[in-house]
Design an enzyme around this catalytic site. Structure first.
Site, PDB file in Angstrom:
ATOM      1  N   HIS A  60       0.196  -5.987  -0.094  1.00 18.67           N
ATOM      2  CA  HIS A  60       1.598  -6.216  -0.484  1.00 18.67           C
ATOM      3  C   HIS A  60       2.487  -5.293   0.340  1.00 18.67           C
ATOM      4  O   HIS A  60       1.993  -4.404   1.038  1.00 18.67           O
ATOM      5  CB  HIS A  60       1.787  -6.022  -1.981  1.00 18.67           C
ATOM      6  CG  HIS A  60       1.549  -4.634  -2.501  1.00 18.67           C
ATOM      7  ND1 HIS A  60       0.377  -3.939  -2.301  1.00 18.67           N
ATOM      8  CD2 HIS A  60       2.344  -3.795  -3.228  1.00 18.67           C
ATOM      9  CE1 HIS A  60       0.458  -2.760  -2.891  1.00 18.67           C
ATOM     10  NE2 HIS A  60       1.646  -2.642  -3.443  1.00 18.67           N
ATOM     11  N   ASP A  64       3.683   2.344   0.708  1.00 20.82           N
ATOM     12  CA  ASP A  64       2.420   3.095   0.826  1.00 20.82           C
ATOM     13  C   ASP A  64       1.268   2.248   1.372  1.00 20.82           C
ATOM     14  O   ASP A  64       0.207   2.776   1.684  1.00 20.82           O
ATOM     15  CB  ASP A  64       2.039   3.771  -0.510  1.00 20.82           C
ATOM     16  CG  ASP A  64       1.963   2.807  -1.685  1.00 20.82           C
ATOM     17  OD1 ASP A  64       2.807   1.896  -1.770  1.00 20.82           O
ATOM     18  OD2 ASP A  64       1.056   2.980  -2.526  1.00 20.82           O
ATOM     19  N   HIS A 263      -6.640   5.283  -4.417  1.00 23.32           N
ATOM     20  CA  HIS A 263      -5.228   5.153  -4.780  1.00 23.32           C
ATOM     21  C   HIS A 263      -4.893   6.049  -5.974  1.00 23.32           C
ATOM     22  O   HIS A 263      -4.396   5.588  -7.015  1.00 23.32           O
ATOM     23  CB  HIS A 263      -4.909   3.667  -5.074  1.00 23.32           C
ATOM     24  CG  HIS A 263      -3.460   3.294  -5.019  1.00 23.32           C
ATOM     25  ND1 HIS A 263      -2.615   3.450  -6.090  1.00 23.32           N
ATOM     26  CD2 HIS A 263      -2.689   2.775  -4.039  1.00 23.32           C
ATOM     27  CE1 HIS A 263      -1.409   3.022  -5.780  1.00 23.32           C
ATOM     28  NE2 HIS A 263      -1.421   2.613  -4.527  1.00 23.32           N
TER      29      HIS A 263
HETATM   30 ZN   LIG Z   1       0.240   1.441  -3.801  1.00 20.76          ZN
HETATM   31 ZN   LIG Z   2       2.422  -1.262  -4.978  1.00 17.29          ZN
END
Ligand SMILES: [Zn+2]
Ligand SMILES: [Zn+2]
Length: 297
Positions: A60, A64, A263
């Protein structure tokens, strides 16, 4: 087949953890999944050339996961890069790519194909398939599934025993076709065994959802986000992320062999608590560090 974790942080990178990126190297392909800020430098620190990358899968367009893209593409443009770079991502990826090409006054110099993914199976060749399904995040987000194709391993001792020479007949058997040899039909199963292809799933930036489980179903390895611990589940829900417990529940439900968490929010300096929370539900869990390499699946 080798996985290299190039970034394992959440929104904000830390001294130890870079923004998200994982490289899967397989049969001459370099498949980069997400490309957070600084990914090209992380490749160099890992001892890898930026030019190994020939496919980039974008989950996406949150910063980040993509801020490293302009830098990497610019560097490839100044390298001896003769491949076509293929970029795949959710709807809008082409548009986003064109925006940044304008924003940085880009001289592209290399062949780039950008694809908005519109169907679950979005790439395949003789060796593997790439699948994507939408996840439940704040913006359009995809999870990915890499599926190596099953292969036939010819038993050369059996081939020798029936006196068959190496050559086109073996090629036919390898591709599942029976062959006629000395008046007898030889079935592929008579002289070979099936080696199951490996499956790797990538599920980051999402709430727990059905598609997360579907992508991970029976995978050899699931890479899943674990931004928070359960005591911050409300926060996780608000920002549409998962806790360690939720990631472990998906691994359990999908019947994966191994779970790698990544993450992590910058608030977690030590990662032990995250591992402990997940392993109470799914024991075969590892917390990724930057530059972790996995070669056994
Ligand atoms: Zn992320
Ligand atoms: Zn995100």
């Amino acid at each position: 087949m080798k996985l290299t974790f190039l970034g394992t942080s959440c929104m904000t990178p830390t001294k130890e953890r870079n923004h998200s990126a994982v490289l899967l190297t397989y049969e001459g392909d370099g498949i980069l999944i997400d490309c957070g800020e600084g990914t090209q430098r992380q490749l160099k620190i890992a001892g890898l050339k930026t030019t190994v990358v020939n496919k980039i899968l974008i989950s996406h367009w949150h910063g980040d996961h993509v801020l490293g893209l302009p830098g990497l593409v610019q560097t490839l443009g100044t390298s001896e890069y003769t491949k076509t770079l293929r970029i795949y991502g959710p709807k809008g990826t082409k548009e986003h790519f064109n925006y940044f090409a304008k924003a940085f006054d880009f001289d592209l110099r290399i062949a780039v194909e950008v694809h908005d993914i519109t169907q679950p199976l979005f790439f395949q060749n003789n060796e593997y398939e790439l699948h994507a399904l939408p996840l439940d995040h704040a913006i359009p987000t995809l999870g990915f599934r890499f599926m190596e194709k099953d292969r036939r391993n010819i038993d050369l001792a059996k081939i020798k025993a029936i006196g068959m020479p190496e050559g086109p007949l073996l090629g036919k058997l390898q591709t599942n076709h029976p062959v006629l040899w000395r008046g007898k039909t030889i079935q592929p199963d008579d002289v070979s065994t099936i080696k199951k292809g490996k499956v790797i799933a990538y599920v980051v930036d999402t709430l727990p959802c059905k598609n997360a489980v579907a992508l991970a179903k029976d995978a050899d390895l699931l890479i899943a986000e674990s931004s928070y611990l359960s005591n911050l589940e409300e926060k996780a829900e608000q920002y549409k992320h998962m806790t360690a417990k939720q990631a472990a529940q998906i691994a359990h439900e999908a019947g994966v062999k191994k779970l790698v968490l990544t993450h992590f929010s910058q608030r977690y300096k030590a990662i032990d608590e995250i591992r402990e929370e997940a392993s109470a539900i799914f024991p075969q869990v590892v917390c990724a560090e930057d530059f972790l390499q996995i070669t056994k699946f």
